[in-house]
Each structure stands twice: as structure tokens, then as C-alpha cells.
Motif scaffolding. Structure first.
Motif, PDB file in Angstrom:
ATOM      1  N   LEU A 116       0.823  -1.209   0.000  1.00 55.37           N
ATOM      2  CA  LEU A 116       0.000   0.000   0.000  1.00 55.37           C
ATOM      3  C   LEU A 116       0.859   1.263   0.000  1.00 55.37           C
ATOM      4  N   ILE A 117       1.973   1.229   0.703  1.00 58.50           N
ATOM      5  CA  ILE A 117       2.887   2.369   0.705  1.00 58.50           C
ATOM      6  C   ILE A 117       3.445   2.585  -0.698  1.00 58.50           C
ATOM      7  N   PHE A 118       3.854   1.495  -1.346  1.00 59.77           N
ATOM      8  CA  PHE A 118       4.382   1.594  -2.712  1.00 59.77           C
ATOM      9  C   PHE A 118       3.345   2.231  -3.642  1.00 59.77           C
ATOM     10  N   LEU A 119       2.097   1.782  -3.530  1.00 56.71           N
ATOM     11  CA  LEU A 119       1.033   2.332  -4.380  1.00 56.71           C
ATOM     12  C   LEU A 119       0.818   3.825  -4.132  1.00 56.71           C
ATOM     13  N   GLN A 120       0.881   4.256  -2.890  1.00 58.12           N
ATOM     14  CA  GLN A 120       0.694   5.684  -2.601  1.00 58.12           C
ATOM     15  C   GLN A 120       1.828   6.506  -3.202  1.00 58.12           C
ATOM     16  N   LEU A 121       3.043   6.002  -3.120  1.00 58.81           N
ATOM     17  CA  LEU A 121       4.179   6.701  -3.727  1.00 58.81           C
ATOM     18  C   LEU A 121       4.013   6.778  -5.243  1.00 58.81           C
ATOM     19  N   TYR A 122       3.540   5.689  -5.830  1.00 58.35           N
ATOM     20  CA  TYR A 122       3.300   5.689  -7.273  1.00 58.35           C
ATOM     21  C   TYR A 122       2.242   6.731  -7.633  1.00 58.35           C
TER      22      TYR A 122
END
Length: 182
Positions: A31-37
Motif C-alpha cells: 500500500l505504501i508503494f502504491l501511494q508513492l506511485y
């Protein structure tokens, strides 16, 4: 998460403050990766408008309005590549290449480093966001938090570089107002 603090200090981060908050509300690396994306995705239209503005002499604000009004889309992978090529700190691109060598047995194929990083970010995002049966596994899933720490620095460097354009577009469309200095 020191880099998120640096990102919050940029005026342009007001457009992504909910995404930053989402990161603080979860412990899930995916989920963190997706928010950064999503933070980078927020910049695609502005970055494309910057390039078109230079080429055609039309204001960035006009082009952002046109691209949004006409729902003109560009290939997402090419957008992340252009954004990183134009605005990312090459220190963090190099950090990703080191990460690939250490964690993913990367052998330095015949492609530009920015291309390798943009492809990795895009493909990892797709593997997380578009879960399918028998889908290819995230190769570095057990190390994803290490990747995220680099990704946070990369995102912050991009926002730092494009801050002026993001502020101008948001002021033009009255998305938000500048905060008076105290």
C-alpha cells in the motif's frame, strides 16, 4: 520517513497530502508503494504540459486544462520514464540500480538506468494494483521496504524539481491558495 517530512514542506505537496497521510496510516509495504506511485501519477499531466509548453510556446496552465478537458491520455510507462528522466535526482536512480544488483541479481542489461528504474516502478505497481490469478510475483517482495525507502527519496526529488510548475497550475485552477508567510 524523513523524506516524507521534506516532501510535506514543499507547497506542491498539498495536492498529495491525502496520499502522504495514507502512508502514515498503514504498515503494508504494498500500500505504501502504491501511494508513492500515485504521487508520481499526479504529476504526469503537469510534466507532459511542461514539455509541450516548451515545444509550442503555450502556457502550462492552458495545456493542463486542454489535456484534462479532452481526456487526453498517454502511455503510463512512458509518462513515468519522462518524469524520472526530467525531474528525478540521478543519485536515487543510481541507488535503485545498486538495489537491483544487491537484491535482484541485476546484470546491467543494455538499457538506460532511468528506463530500468521506471520499468521496475511501473511493473511493481501493476503487480500490486492489478492482482490476477497466476500473476507474476513481485520479485523483491521480501525487500520491498528497502525499495520504498529509495522510492520516497526519488518522489521527493521529483516534487522538489517540479514544485514551481505544480504550484503555478494549482494556483491557476484555484485548487488551493498560497499560505501567507508568518
Amino acid at each position: 520517513y524523513e523524506n516524507l517530512h521534506n516532501l510535506i514542506l514543499l507547497e506542491s505537496s498539498r495536492g498529495i497530502i491525502d496520499l502522504i497521510n495514507n502512508i502514515f496510516m498503514t504498515t503494508s509495504p504494498k500500500l505504501i508503494f502504491l501511494q508513492l506511485y500515485r504521487m508520481l501519477e499526479y504529476l504526469y499531466v503537469i510534466n507532459k504540459s511542461e514539455k509541450l509548453s516548451e515545444k509550442y510556446g503555450v502556457s502550462i496552465q492552458t495545456l493542463v486544462g486542454l489535456l484534462n478537458d479532452e481526456k487526453i491520455k498517454f502511455a503510463e510507462h512512458s509518462q513515468i520514464y519522462c518524469l524520472l528522466e526530467e525531474h528525478a535526482s540521478h543519485v536515487y536512480i543510481s541507488n535503485y540500480i545498486d538495489y537491483f544488483k544487491e537484491k535482484m541479481n541485476y546484470e546491467g542489461k543494455e538499457e538506460k538506468e532511468v528506463e530500468k528504474v521506471s520499468r521496475y516502478i511501473y511493473e511493481t505497481r501493476c503487480k500490486i494494483a492489478h492482482y490476477k490469478y497466476a500473476q507474476e510475483k513481485i520479485e523483491d517482495e521480501s525487500y520491498l521496504m528497502d525499495s520504498i525507502l529509495i522510492f520516497m527519496k526519488l518522489v521527493t526529488s521529483v516534487f522538489t524539481s517540479i514544485d514551481t510548475s505544480v504550484r503555478a497550475v494549482n494556483m491557476h485552477f484555484e485548487t488551493w491558495e498560497l499560505i501567507d508567510e508568518i
